[in-house]
Design a protein around this motif. Sequence first.
Motif, PDB file in Angstrom:
ATOM      1  N   ILE A  49      -5.838   2.781  -1.662  1.00  0.00           N
ATOM      2  CA  ILE A  49      -4.760   3.383  -0.870  1.00  0.00           C
ATOM      3  C   ILE A  49      -5.244   3.647   0.554  1.00  0.00           C
ATOM      4  CG2 ILE A  49      -3.365   5.479  -0.594  1.00  0.00           C
ATOM      5  CD1 ILE A  49      -3.145   5.534  -3.675  1.00  0.00           C
ATOM      6  N   ARG A  50      -6.446   4.198   0.681  1.00  0.00           N
ATOM      7  CA  ARG A  50      -6.992   4.478   2.015  1.00  0.00           C
ATOM      8  C   ARG A  50      -7.160   3.186   2.811  1.00  0.00           C
ATOM      9  NH1 ARG A  50     -12.025   5.636   1.279  1.00  0.00           N
ATOM     10  NH2 ARG A  50     -11.574   7.450   0.005  1.00  0.00           N
ATOM     11  N   HIS A  51      -7.616   2.115   2.155  1.00  0.00           N
ATOM     12  CA  HIS A  51      -7.795   0.831   2.832  1.00  0.00           C
ATOM     13  C   HIS A  51      -6.465   0.313   3.380  1.00  0.00           C
ATOM     14  CE1 HIS A  51      -9.086  -3.215   3.711  1.00  0.00           C
ATOM     15  NE2 HIS A  51      -8.111  -3.679   2.933  1.00  0.00           N
ATOM     16  N   PHE A  52      -5.404   0.359   2.578  1.00  0.00           N
ATOM     17  CA  PHE A  52      -4.111  -0.128   3.032  1.00  0.00           C
ATOM     18  C   PHE A  52      -3.518   0.751   4.127  1.00  0.00           C
ATOM     19  CE2 PHE A  52      -4.014  -2.475  -1.062  1.00  0.00           C
ATOM     20  CZ  PHE A  52      -3.910  -3.752  -0.501  1.00  0.00           C
ATOM     21  N   GLN A  53      -3.741   2.052   4.050  1.00  0.00           N
ATOM     22  CA  GLN A  53      -3.254   2.935   5.105  1.00  0.00           C
ATOM     23  C   GLN A  53      -3.977   2.670   6.418  1.00  0.00           C
ATOM     24  OE1 GLN A  53      -3.725   6.853   3.465  1.00  0.00           O
ATOM     25  NE2 GLN A  53      -1.683   6.854   2.561  1.00  0.00           N
ATOM     26  N   SER A  84      -5.460  -0.183   7.305  1.00  0.00           N
ATOM     27  CA  SER A  84      -5.082  -1.497   7.824  1.00  0.00           C
ATOM     28  C   SER A  84      -3.676  -1.450   8.426  1.00  0.00           C
ATOM     29  CB  SER A  84      -5.155  -2.553   6.728  1.00  0.00           C
ATOM     30  OG  SER A  84      -4.204  -2.309   5.720  1.00  0.00           O
ATOM     31  N   LYS A  85      -2.789  -0.658   7.848  1.00  0.00           N
ATOM     32  CA  LYS A  85      -1.441  -0.502   8.388  1.00  0.00           C
ATOM     33  C   LYS A  85      -1.504   0.198   9.739  1.00  0.00           C
ATOM     34  CE  LYS A  85       3.090   1.338   7.194  1.00  0.00           C
ATOM     35  NZ  LYS A  85       3.856   2.117   6.223  1.00  0.00           N
ATOM     36  N   ASN A 121      -0.368  -1.361  13.342  1.00  0.00           N
ATOM     37  CA  ASN A 121       0.587  -0.689  14.222  1.00  0.00           C
ATOM     38  C   ASN A 121       0.009  -0.471  15.614  1.00  0.00           C
ATOM     39  OD1 ASN A 121       2.535  -0.591  12.240  1.00  0.00           O
ATOM     40  ND2 ASN A 121       2.054   1.505  11.621  1.00  0.00           N
ATOM     41  N   LEU A 122      -1.278  -0.144  15.704  1.00  0.00           N
ATOM     42  CA  LEU A 122      -1.915   0.049  17.007  1.00  0.00           C
ATOM     43  C   LEU A 122      -1.974  -1.258  17.784  1.00  0.00           C
ATOM     44  CD1 LEU A 122      -4.856   2.470  16.118  1.00  0.00           C
ATOM     45  CD2 LEU A 122      -2.777   3.003  17.400  1.00  0.00           C
ATOM     46  N   ILE A 123      -2.232  -2.354  17.089  1.00  0.00           N
ATOM     47  CA  ILE A 123      -2.289  -3.663  17.745  1.00  0.00           C
ATOM     48  C   ILE A 123      -0.912  -4.031  18.277  1.00  0.00           C
ATOM     49  CG2 ILE A 123      -2.641  -6.139  17.345  1.00  0.00           C
ATOM     50  CD1 ILE A 123      -4.882  -5.337  15.401  1.00  0.00           C
ATOM     51  N   GLU A 124       0.143  -3.793  17.492  1.00  0.00           N
ATOM     52  CA  GLU A 124       1.496  -4.108  17.933  1.00  0.00           C
ATOM     53  C   GLU A 124       1.909  -3.269  19.140  1.00  0.00           C
ATOM     54  OE1 GLU A 124       4.162  -3.654  14.671  1.00  0.00           O
ATOM     55  OE2 GLU A 124       3.642  -5.591  13.796  1.00  0.00           O
ATOM     56  N   LYS A 125       1.488  -2.014  19.197  1.00  0.00           N
ATOM     57  CA  LYS A 125       1.859  -1.143  20.313  1.00  0.00           C
ATOM     58  C   LYS A 125       1.159  -1.543  21.598  1.00  0.00           C
ATOM     59  CE  LYS A 125       3.086   2.891  17.578  1.00  0.00           C
ATOM     60  NZ  LYS A 125       2.778   4.276  17.257  1.00  0.00           N
TER      61      LYS A 125
END
Length: 78
Positions: free
Chosen positions: A61-65, A67-68, A72-76
Amino acid sequence: MYKTISSVLLILYIYFGIQGIRNYAGISYNNPYLEVSEYRFVWVILIPALWILIFVISAIIRHFQESKTKHNLIEKTI
């Protein structure tokens, strides 16, 4: 770090617990402190395996959070 060490110790506990169950000869000493519980497999195998499963699920769960969040930071920034 502590989850890794705990998981290794739990795996060793499970391993030696299985060896103890396999080598149990069924000797009864007529002493309640020396009797082997019929639920020993629960305490030796199931509960430690459940804790390892909890550690693994929380890591996934921590890994997916993370990576998400990185996605999101890359998209911003673009």
